[in-house]
Design a protein around this motif. Structure first.
Motif, PDB file in Angstrom:
ATOM      1  N   ASN A 130       0.859  -1.184   0.000  1.00 43.18           N
ATOM      2  CA  ASN A 130       0.000   0.000   0.000  1.00 43.18           C
ATOM      3  C   ASN A 130       0.897   1.237   0.000  1.00 43.18           C
ATOM      4  OD1 ASN A 130      -1.649   2.220   0.767  1.00 43.18           O
ATOM      5  ND2 ASN A 130      -3.089   0.850   1.805  1.00 43.18           N
ATOM      6  N   GLY A 131       0.915   1.950  -1.088  1.00 42.13           N
ATOM      7  CA  GLY A 131       1.821   3.084  -1.243  1.00 42.13           C
ATOM      8  C   GLY A 131       1.586   4.208  -0.265  1.00 42.13           C
ATOM      9  N   ASP A 132       0.430   4.272   0.365  1.00 38.15           N
ATOM     10  CA  ASP A 132       0.127   5.327   1.331  1.00 38.15           C
ATOM     11  C   ASP A 132       0.464   4.923   2.773  1.00 38.15           C
ATOM     12  OD1 ASP A 132      -0.902   7.092  -0.610  1.00 38.15           O
ATOM     13  OD2 ASP A 132      -2.818   6.014  -0.595  1.00 38.15           O
ATOM     14  N   TYR A 133       0.978   3.721   2.929  1.00 38.20           N
ATOM     15  CA  TYR A 133       1.238   3.192   4.268  1.00 38.20           C
ATOM     16  C   TYR A 133       2.599   3.638   4.786  1.00 38.20           C
ATOM     17  CZ  TYR A 133       2.630  -0.353   7.752  1.00 38.20           C
ATOM     18  OH  TYR A 133       3.076  -1.000   8.870  1.00 38.20           O
ATOM     19  N   GLY A 134       2.632   4.001   6.054  1.00 36.76           N
ATOM     20  CA  GLY A 134       3.897   4.337   6.715  1.00 36.76           C
ATOM     21  C   GLY A 134       3.889   3.850   8.151  1.00 36.76           C
ATOM     22  N   ALA A 135       4.978   3.214   8.555  1.00 41.01           N
ATOM     23  CA  ALA A 135       5.126   2.739   9.929  1.00 41.01           C
ATOM     24  C   ALA A 135       6.369   3.364  10.537  1.00 41.01           C
ATOM     25  CB  ALA A 135       5.225   1.220   9.964  1.00 41.01           C
ATOM     26  N   VAL A 136       6.343   3.569  11.854  1.00 42.75           N
ATOM     27  CA  VAL A 136       7.517   4.031  12.586  1.00 42.75           C
ATOM     28  C   VAL A 136       7.695   3.125  13.793  1.00 42.75           C
ATOM     29  CG1 VAL A 136       8.650   5.900  13.828  1.00 42.75           C
ATOM     30  CG2 VAL A 136       7.172   6.425  11.880  1.00 42.75           C
ATOM     31  N   ILE A 137       8.910   2.603  13.962  1.00 45.38           N
ATOM     32  CA  ILE A 137       9.240   1.804  15.140  1.00 45.38           C
ATOM     33  C   ILE A 137      10.242   2.598  15.975  1.00 45.38           C
ATOM     34  CG2 ILE A 137      10.196  -0.357  16.018  1.00 45.38           C
ATOM     35  CD1 ILE A 137       9.351  -1.709  13.442  1.00 45.38           C
ATOM     36  N   PHE A 138       9.904   2.789  17.245  1.00 49.99           N
ATOM     37  CA  PHE A 138      10.726   3.605  18.137  1.00 49.99           C
ATOM     38  C   PHE A 138      11.541   2.753  19.092  1.00 49.99           C
ATOM     39  CE2 PHE A 138       7.198   6.521  17.106  1.00 49.99           C
ATOM     40  CZ  PHE A 138       7.908   7.660  16.750  1.00 49.99           C
ATOM     41  N   ARG A 139      12.763   3.203  19.375  1.00 53.05           N
ATOM     42  CA  ARG A 139      13.531   2.783  20.543  1.00 53.05           C
ATOM     43  C   ARG A 139      13.776   4.019  21.383  1.00 53.05           C
ATOM     44  NH1 ARG A 139      15.816  -2.362  21.432  1.00 53.05           N
ATOM     45  NH2 ARG A 139      15.948  -1.402  23.497  1.00 53.05           N
TER      46      ARG A 139
END
Length: 463
Positions: free
Chosen positions: A50-59
């Motif tokens: 999905n080209g509109d998808y964005g995820a962020v994983i934090f430490r």
């Protein structure tokens, strides 16, 4: 020559359950080695087409993202198997997929760092080791959990137990409050939550909250999924000694990281017990191969309660058979100006008495700042010709004591008989709740030096 086909999928059990849950917020883990980070990385790539998808994983800090074997390295071992997945380093570390979807890696070092995410829309937010983050950081970032990707926004988090963390209270329904262990029957069960004026209101069903007048759009579904090392068959096969490593931890860490105990915390008697001592020796063993005295120094003549401050020095020997022996303990209430003389005279006695063992070292702590550097240089000159090591201390006293406590609890320590025995054992047994911890800290320094630092015989080393 055709390439081997690689299938990326979760392991059966909790990891599969983690990727299958429909909850808006899912917290996964509760012990070490359960496959938490890989589960989080697999979840983050779910919508890569999905080209509109964005995820962020934090430490919590950037080093945890970039360190050898850290989050970024783990993502490389997984995402490089996906066709057309490209690692990028600007503006932040992220992976970009063929569709334009991305998985980003970032850190939240303080509450103020949340402000840099104002206006962001993040479809999937991940927290690796949620107990390292503050409650404010979690709920603030939840306000950034929105999307134009035609995907319902959601949050995924991993963690190890921490009895003092806000997370322990957040997931308390899933944890047996008597034993501290996860309740198996509740693992993966979904509950419902609404946050009103920073108060959390829970219910077993969404309708219960609606009946109380809560707007259905404000309700979040939440679950906790427990896992342990035994659930990670791949790790158990690749690294069969990992279980032994966890079993060798001191009691508190073993309960947390091996068994997933959310209630246990450092308390008197959980680190050292006198009944765990192997033998009280009247003669020094003849198989000692290295000796180190660790010091905990009184910085002033009086402490904050106007009690006389202690300077402690604990001498530990390492034996060829693998056991350890506490050879001597000094614990004196003396003026700060007399400490240097005490250390010099003790170093001389230790070297003369134990030079036959091969290595005799003095380890001293270095205070922070320029004053600490000046003090270190002063001791280096004072003890010229002696084997010394001067290092800043890192971590709290309980963390520093953990390696020695692990060996103590396994019965691998003997002690020499001496008039210091009772005072020393009393302080060990009351640690970390006792006011004075000088002898414990000095012993921890000696043990850590004799098991790690003294692999390198560098005389007069000052860092």
């Amino acid at each position: 020559m055709s390439k081997e086909r690689i299938i990326i999928k979760p392991q059966p059990g909790p990891q599969e359950q983690f990727l299958a849950t429909s909850a808006d917020i899912c917290i996964y883990g509760g012990a070490a080695g359960g496959g938490k980070t890989y589960g989080l990385l697999m979840e983050a790539m779910r919508h890569k087409n999905n080209g509109d998808y964005g995820a962020v994983i934090f430490r919590r800090n950037y080093t945890q993202v970039t360190a050898q074997g850290g989050l970024w390295d783990s993502s490389r071992s997984l995402y490089r198997n996906i066709r057309y997945a490209v690692p990028r380093k600007t503006p932040k570390l992220h992976w970009e997929f063929a569709s334009g979807a991305s998985v980003n890696f970032a850190h939240l070092g303080s509450d103020d760092d949340c402000e840099s995410w104002q206006g962001s829309q993040i479809t999937m937010i991940g927290f690796d080791e949620l107990t390292h983050f503050t409650r404010y950081q979690f709920f603030y970032m939840m306000s950034r959990n929105r999307s134009d990707a035609n995907i319902k926004p959601y949050i995924r988090a991993t963690c190890n137990p921490d009895a003092d963390s806000w997370v322990a209270d957040f997931i308390s329904w899933w944890i047996d409050q008597e034993t501290g262990y996860p309740i198996k029957e509740r693992s993966g069960k979904i509950r419902y939550l609404v946050r009103i004026n920073d108060e959390l209101i829970w219910a077993d069903t969404r309708q219960e909250l609606v009946d109380q007048g809560v707007d259905a759009d404000d309700i979040k579904s939440v679950t906790f999924i427990a896992s342990t090392l035994q659930d990670n068959k791949i790790l158990m096969k690749r690294n069969p000694s990992y279980l032994a490593n966890l079993k060798a931890l001191p009691l508190v860490e073993r309960e947390r990281l091996l068994y997933g105990n959310w209630k246990i915390k450092p308390a008197a008697g959980l680190f050292f017990k006198r009944t765990q001592v192997g033998e009280i020796l009247s003669q020094v063993p003849d198989d000692i191969i290295a000796v180190c005295r660790g010091w905990d120094l009184a910085a002033t003549d009086r402490d904050e309660d106007n009690d006389a401050a202690y300077t402690a020095g604990v001498l530990i020997g390492k034996r060829r058979c693998g056991r350890f022996v506490v050879l001597d303990v000094i614990n004196k209430q003396i003026k700060a100006g007399e400490v240097r003389k005490l250390i010099y005279m003790t170093a001389r006695i230790d070297r003369d008495k134990y030079s036959w063992s091969g290595l005799v070292r003095q380890r001293l702590p270095q205070d922070p700042g320029q004053a600490g550097k000046d003090q270190a240089q002063g001791y280096a000159k004072l003890l010229a010709g002696y084997d010394i090591r001067i290092l800043p201390e890192s971590g709290d006293k309980a963390t520093r004591a953990a390696p020695m406590a692990a060996q103590w609890q396994m019965g691998n320590f003997d002690i020499m008989t001496g008039d210091w025995n009772e005072e020393y054992l009393n302080q060990l047994e009351s640690f970390p709740e006792s006011k004075f911890k000088d002898m414990v800290d000095a012993g921890s320094s000696a043990f850590n030096e004799i098991t790690i630092g003294m692999e390198f015989n560098i005389s007069g080393l000052v860092n």
